[in-house]
Motif scaffolding. Structure first.
Motif, PDB file in Angstrom:
ATOM      1  N   TYR A 184       0.715  -1.252   0.035  1.00 56.46           N
ATOM      2  CA  TYR A 184       0.103  -0.109  -0.042  1.00 56.46           C
ATOM      3  C   TYR A 184       1.078   1.094   0.034  1.00 56.46           C
ATOM      4  N   GLY A 185       1.915   1.207   0.627  1.00 56.37           N
ATOM      5  CA  GLY A 185       2.680   2.303   0.779  1.00 56.37           C
ATOM      6  C   GLY A 185       3.684   2.555  -0.274  1.00 56.37           C
ATOM      7  N   GLY A 186       4.019   1.424  -1.144  1.00 58.86           N
ATOM      8  CA  GLY A 186       4.930   1.695  -2.464  1.00 58.86           C
ATOM      9  C   GLY A 186       6.135   1.846  -1.857  1.00 58.86           C
ATOM     10  N   ASP A 187       6.661   1.342  -0.807  1.00 58.19           N
ATOM     11  CA  ASP A 187       8.020   1.339  -0.429  1.00 58.19           C
ATOM     12  C   ASP A 187       8.575  -0.002   0.183  1.00 58.19           C
ATOM     13  N   ILE A 188      10.011  -0.017   0.488  1.00 55.57           N
ATOM     14  CA  ILE A 188      10.361  -1.229   1.095  1.00 55.57           C
ATOM     15  C   ILE A 188      10.902  -0.538   2.522  1.00 55.57           C
ATOM     16  N   LYS A 189      10.749  -1.198   3.614  1.00 54.00           N
ATOM     17  CA  LYS A 189      11.043  -0.701   4.925  1.00 54.00           C
ATOM     18  C   LYS A 189      12.243  -1.947   5.193  1.00 54.00           C
ATOM     19  N   VAL A 190      13.410  -1.274   5.772  1.00 55.41           N
ATOM     20  CA  VAL A 190      14.214  -2.080   6.285  1.00 55.41           C
ATOM     21  C   VAL A 190      14.553  -2.072   7.894  1.00 55.41           C
ATOM     22  N   ILE A 191      14.283  -3.043   8.419  1.00 60.53           N
ATOM     23  CA  ILE A 191      14.313  -3.178  10.009  1.00 60.53           C
ATOM     24  C   ILE A 191      15.505  -4.042  10.390  1.00 60.53           C
ATOM     25  N   THR A 239       9.878   3.270  -3.357  1.00 63.45           N
ATOM     26  CA  THR A 239       9.734   2.389  -4.601  1.00 63.45           C
ATOM     27  C   THR A 239       8.636   2.807  -5.635  1.00 63.45           C
ATOM     28  N   GLY A 240       7.714   3.301  -5.280  1.00 62.05           N
ATOM     29  CA  GLY A 240       6.486   3.501  -5.899  1.00 62.05           C
ATOM     30  C   GLY A 240       5.861   2.245  -6.232  1.00 62.05           C
ATOM     31  N   GLY A 241       4.582   2.365  -7.063  1.00 59.22           N
ATOM     32  CA  GLY A 241       3.954   1.043  -7.380  1.00 59.22           C
ATOM     33  C   GLY A 241       3.448   0.099  -6.359  1.00 59.22           C
ATOM     34  N   THR A 242       3.526  -1.045  -6.537  1.00 58.22           N
ATOM     35  CA  THR A 242       2.966  -2.043  -5.656  1.00 58.22           C
ATOM     36  C   THR A 242       3.851  -3.237  -5.445  1.00 58.22           C
ATOM     37  N   PRO A 243       5.001  -3.002  -4.442  1.00 58.05           N
ATOM     38  CA  PRO A 243       5.965  -4.078  -4.272  1.00 58.05           C
ATOM     39  C   PRO A 243       5.378  -5.265  -3.649  1.00 58.05           C
ATOM     40  N   ARG A 244       5.930  -6.427  -4.279  1.00 60.99           N
ATOM     41  CA  ARG A 244       5.376  -7.858  -3.802  1.00 60.99           C
ATOM     42  C   ARG A 244       6.097  -8.644  -3.190  1.00 60.99           C
TER      43      ARG A 244
END
Length: 578
Positions: free
Chosen positions: A529-536, A549-554
């Motif tokens: 939903y956010g169009g990003d990648i979270k690094v934890i 990243t935009g879009g819909t990362p899967r």
């Protein structure tokens, strides 16, 4: 009669007619006939030496009020009760009763009025009152006469001596609004009064810590502010607080809450305690992954699934029904070949020679597991699973069994015979399946829970209930002690596999896909939903990077050699992230 007298009479009649018109009277409307008298209250009671007002309404047969009627009042015993021309009852002295008659011409009505003993005692319960800050309590009040009989509907007033500490409503509802201290509630009924002492005590209910997370370098320090609060949100001054680091080799913490990064790079958790209350602060020490998008590569057909082999070959499946293939260290897909249906997930054997593709339904496409010879990039067979969408496929450690998550159930396929040996291992929509590193335990998100599967026995070992939400992909720590589950559009759930308990919920860190870095240190969450990648940081749960990243990362898959993450994006591209 003289003509002048007739003129005067006509003038008088005309003036009278005008006067009637000005009063709004309607001479054509018949006068309503009084039928009864309504007296309220219809059973009046009043204590000695007090008064009470009666009201009398004259109504017609339809119950409609007739105005401008004159009524009179009469008491049958004026030594007990007198009544004024306006209906005011007055108790003369002794207790007893009298009949009050109301008349309108020949029409009459009556009520029986009773004089009771004077109130002599007022009792309040509870008394005294002990309250926690932020809590409320209803006072119960009883007024009795000299015979200990309750007085009906006595007038009551309530007053707080300290409204900043305790408020009280006109109905006797107490609320403690802040702080410690005492107050007095005065309850009055006529000439009677009593007091209720109230003691308010702050009871710790929460610890608020700031900051909620830290990123430090070795030798750097930062203080934690811990505030203990009561149920009303008021600070409890002087509440004892202690601090403990779960890994002092990464970061230490003083008795005053000052955290110091020690190193080596890593994460730890500072537990803040006050009595039975705890809160945590995640601390990461060192350099976070750079969070750089190394390449964004267009891929046709809505990229979905992802897999990377031990030798660095990578594969992307697409909803459009294709498999795109490349190899690290390049970021290109020189090879693409079709499958007959939506390609949603891919599992590759350890040798990198064979792939199994979860093939969903599309127009004219078959559903099932497509078997791909990676030497020739050709689909060699299809294990049919009719009438379902196959979301996910995973191999057992010994590669003898395929576990397939569909939109209806979790199915088991024998690889050698290419047959379904169990088409209902678990019921529900199974969105994702992951295998614990070096283990034959697999974890499938299905129906608001995660089922743990023994890949050798092909049975469910246990079911792990997790908070409600749309559960998506799972991952397991390298040591097999923690399970990570992402909620689509929700949180990251951490499950302790050794104690079989929910360990933590990281708010807002959910998504659609999740991957564990090859060194086991970092979780990469694809937030659809956010169009990003979270690094934890896995150890401290500290959010280190948010990569737009935009879009819909899967889905997320890692190259084991370089640690580069490959993230498919349904909007038409693949990101390679360091």
């Amino acid at each position: 009669m003289a003509r002048g007298a007739w003129c005067v009479r006509l003038l008088v009649l005309a003036t009278a007619a005008c006067s009637l018109a000005s009063c709004g009277s309607d001479p054509t409307e018949p006068r309503r006939v009084p039928a009864s008298i309504v007296i309220l209250p219809n059973a009046p009671t009043l204590p000695q030496k007090s008064s009470k007002q009666l009201t009398a309404t004259v109504v017609d047969a339809a119950g409609r009020e007739i105005t401008d009627e004159t009524v009179t009042y009469e008491s049958s015993d004026a030594t007990i009760l007198s009544v004024s021309p306006t209906g005011l009852l007055v108790s003369i002295g002794p207790i007893g009763s009298a009949t009050i008659t109301v008349r309108d011409g020949e029409l009459s009505g009556s009520v029986n009025a009773v004089v009771t003993l004077l109130p002599s005692t007022i009792t309040v319960s509870p008394n005294p009152v002990a309250l926690q800050t932020g809590f409320s309590l209803q006072l119960s009040v009883m007024v009795t006469d000299a015979n200990a009989d309750p007085v009906s509907d006595p007038p009551l007033t309530f007053t707080s001596s300290n409204p900043a500490l305790v408020t009280v409503t006109e109905d006797g509802y107490l609320t403690s609004v802040g702080g410690n201290g005492t107050a007095t509630i005065t309850v009055e009924s006529g000439t009677l009064s009593t007091t209720v002492p109230v003691t308010v005590t702050q009871v710790p209910t929460t610890i608020v810590v700031s900051p909620a997370a830290m990123v430090l370098t070795s030798g750097q320090s930062q203080a934690i502010t811990a505030t203990v609060k009561d149920a009303a949100g008021g600070q409890i001054v002087g509440a004892p607080v202690s601090f403990v680091s779960s890994n002092p080799s990464v970061a230490t913490v003083s008795s005053a809450g000052v955290v110091t990064g020690v190193g080596p790079d890593g994460g730890t958790t500072i537990t803040v305690t006050s009595g039975a209350l705890t809160a945590t602060v995640g601390v990461f020490v060192g350099e976070a992954p750079p969070g750089t998008v190394l390449a964004t590569v267009p891929v046709a057909g809505a990229p979905w699934g992802a897999a990377v082999t031990a030798t660095g070959d990578f594969f992307v499946t697409t909803v459009g029904g294709a498999i795109d293939r490349g190899a690290f260290p390049t970021y290109a897909f020189p090879t693409s070949f079709a499958v007959n249906g939506q390609a949603l997930s891919i599992a590759v054997n350890a040798a990198g020679t064979k792939a199994y593709v979860a093939q969903g339904a599309d127009a004219g496409g078959a559903t099932g597991i497509a078997i791909v010879d990676l030497a020739t990039n050709a689909v060699t067979d299809l294990i049919p699973i009719p009438n379902v969408t196959n979301f996910y496929v995973a191999l057992s450690k010994d590669e003898l069994t395929l576990f397939v998550g569909t939109d209806n159930n979790l199915q088991v396929i024998d690889v050698a015979s290419k047959t379904i040996v169990n088409d209902n291992l678990a019921v529900g929509s199974a969105n994702a399946i992951s295998r614990a590193p070096g283990s034959d335990l697999l974890y499938a998100a299905i129906n608001g829970a995660v089922v743990e599967i023994n890949g050798t026995t092909r049975t469910i070992a246990r079911t792990l209930p997790v908070p409600s939400g749309s559960l998506q992909e799972t991952a397991v720590s390298l040591d097999g002690t923690e399970l990570y589950v992402v909620q689509e559009g929700g949180d990251l759930i951490v499950w302790d596999l050794t104690t079989n308990q929910l360990k933590q919920s990281v708010a807002g860190a959910g998504g659609f896909g999740i991957g564990l870095s090859p060194d086991g240190r970092f979780l990469y969450v694809a937030t659809s939903y956010g169009g990003d990648i979270k690094v934890i940081d896995r150890a401290s749960r500290v959010l280190l990077r948010t990569i737009a990243t935009g879009g819909t990362p899967r889905r997320v898959a890692f190259d084991p050699a370089s640690g580069i993450a490959m993230v498919t994006n349904e909007n038409g591209w693949v990101d390679f992230v360091k």
